[in-house]
Design an enzyme around this catalytic site. Structure first.
Site, PDB file in Angstrom:
ATOM      1  N   CYS A 183      -2.655  -7.083  -9.081  1.00  0.00           N
ATOM      2  CA  CYS A 183      -2.307  -7.299 -10.491  1.00  0.00           C
ATOM      3  C   CYS A 183      -1.356  -6.202 -10.963  1.00  0.00           C
ATOM      4  O   CYS A 183      -0.212  -6.156 -10.525  1.00  0.00           O
ATOM      5  CB  CYS A 183      -3.570  -7.402 -11.336  1.00  0.00           C
ATOM      6  SG  CYS A 183      -3.301  -8.176 -12.952  1.00  0.00           S
TER       7      CYS A 183
ATOM      8  N   HIS B 206      -7.192 -11.395  -8.265  1.00  0.00           N
ATOM      9  CA  HIS B 206      -8.116 -10.277  -8.068  1.00  0.00           C
ATOM     10  C   HIS B 206      -9.167 -10.584  -6.999  1.00  0.00           C
ATOM     11  O   HIS B 206     -10.285 -11.021  -7.329  1.00  0.00           O
ATOM     12  CB  HIS B 206      -8.838  -9.973  -9.384  1.00  0.00           C
ATOM     13  CG  HIS B 206      -7.997  -9.295 -10.407  1.00  0.00           C
ATOM     14  ND1 HIS B 206      -7.908  -7.924 -10.518  1.00  0.00           N
ATOM     15  CD2 HIS B 206      -7.203  -9.804 -11.378  1.00  0.00           C
ATOM     16  CE1 HIS B 206      -7.107  -7.605 -11.519  1.00  0.00           C
ATOM     17  NE2 HIS B 206      -6.654  -8.733 -12.055  1.00  0.00           N
TER      18      HIS B 206
ATOM     19  N   GLU C 178     -10.977  -8.516  -5.436  1.00  0.00           N
ATOM     20  CA  GLU C 178     -12.097  -7.589  -5.579  1.00  0.00           C
ATOM     21  C   GLU C 178     -13.166  -8.122  -6.532  1.00  0.00           C
ATOM     22  O   GLU C 178     -14.291  -7.615  -6.559  1.00  0.00           O
ATOM     23  CB  GLU C 178     -11.602  -6.211  -6.042  1.00  0.00           C
ATOM     24  CG  GLU C 178     -11.285  -6.058  -7.529  1.00  0.00           C
ATOM     25  CD  GLU C 178      -9.950  -6.627  -7.956  1.00  0.00           C
ATOM     26  OE1 GLU C 178      -9.507  -6.308  -9.073  1.00  0.00           O
ATOM     27  OE2 GLU C 178      -9.338  -7.393  -7.169  1.00  0.00           O
TER      28      GLU C 178
END
Length: 221
Positions: A88, A196, A198
Site C-alpha cells: 500500500c 494488504h 498481512e
C-alpha cells in the site's frame, strides 16, 4: 533463523500488522526501524515497508518518506539483492524512491476504497508468489485513496513481457492500468502491491490467502 525488519514512518498505521504477520510465519519478531535511522540491522532477509499515510501523504503519497534517511539504506539493501516488500503506502514509497517504475495516482473515482477484493496471481515465478498457482484467485483487502497504478505504455509492455506483474485485480477497484495490483523489480527481489496480504494470514480474521506470500519469503530465505 529468518531475520526481518519493518520500517516505520510518521503516519504509518499498518506497521504492527506487518510485524505480526512476519512473526507469525517466521517465528521471529522483526526489528522496528524508525525513519530517521541511517542503517538497517545486519543480516536481514526481509525488509517490509508498511501501509499507512507516511507524512500525511503531503506532496504525493510516499514522496516525503522516500527521502527519509533510512531509505538510503533500504535502496542499498535492495540493490544488494535483499528482499523488500512494500504494501500500500509502501508500494507508493518504493515507486517514489525509484526502486519500482510507475506511480500510484488518485483512485479513478476519487474515493477511498476499503474492502476485500478479488486478486489474481499473474505469475507464480517470483520469490513472493512461489506458494501460489498462476491464475489463482485470492481474496485480499485493500484500503487506499491513491492506488491507481500508472505507467507509460512502453513500461507496461516491458513489465508484462518480463513477467514482472505479480498480481492483478480481478474486479474494478481503482482504475489501475491493465488492472495491475503488484509488480516486482527487474531483479525480482522487490515487490510493491496495493492490497494488504498481512491482513489475511489467519482464518479467524476472515481468511488466510495472504499467508502464503510470507511463507514463500520464508522458504526463499
Amino acid at each position: 533463523m529468518t531475520r526481518s525488519a519493518v520500517v516505520v514512518f510518521p503516519g504509518s498505521n499498518c506497521d504492527r500488522d506487518l510485524a505480526v504477520a512476519l512473526e507469525a510465519v517466521t517465528g521471529s519478531a522483526p526489528s522496528m526501524v524508525w525513519h530517521r535511522d541511517t542503517s538497517l540491522p545486519d543480516g536481514l532477509d526481509i525488509i517490509g515497508i508498511p501501509g499507512g499515510f507516511s507524512y500525511g501523504d503531503y506532496l504525493r503519497s510516499g514522496a516525503m518518506a522516500a527521502q527519509s534517511p533510512i531509505m538510503r539504506a533500504v535502496v542499498a539493501a535492495a540493490n544488494a539483492g535483499r528482499t523488500v516488500l512494500g504494501i500500500c503506502n509502501g508500494f507508493q514509497v518504493l515507486t517514489e524512491a525509484g526502486l519500482l517504475p510507475g506511480a500510484l495516482m488518485r483512485n479513478a473515482d476519487t474515493r477511498f476504497v476499503g474492502r476485500d477484493v478479488a486478486l489474481i496471481v499473474t505469475s507464480s515465478q517470483t520469490r513472493f508468489t512461489g506458494r501460489y498457482a498462476t491464475g489463482e484467485q485470492l481474496t485480499i483487502p485493500v484500503a487506499h485513496h491513491d492506488g491507481n497504478y500508472f505507467a507509460d505504455t512502453a513500461t507496461l509492455d516491458r513489465l508484462e513481457g518480463e513477467g514482472r506483474v505479480a498480481f492483478r485485480y480481478g474486479e474494478a477497484v481503482n482504475g489501475s492500468a491493465r488492472d495491475i495490483a503488484g509488480i516486482v523489480n527487474g531483479a525480482g527481489n522487490v515487490l510493491g502491491m496495493m492490497p494488504h496480504p498481512e491482513r489475511m494470514i489467519d482464518a479467524a480474521h476472515g481468511g488466510s490467502d495472504g499467508r502464503r506470500l510470507f511463507e514463500a519469503l520464508l522458504t526463499f530465505a
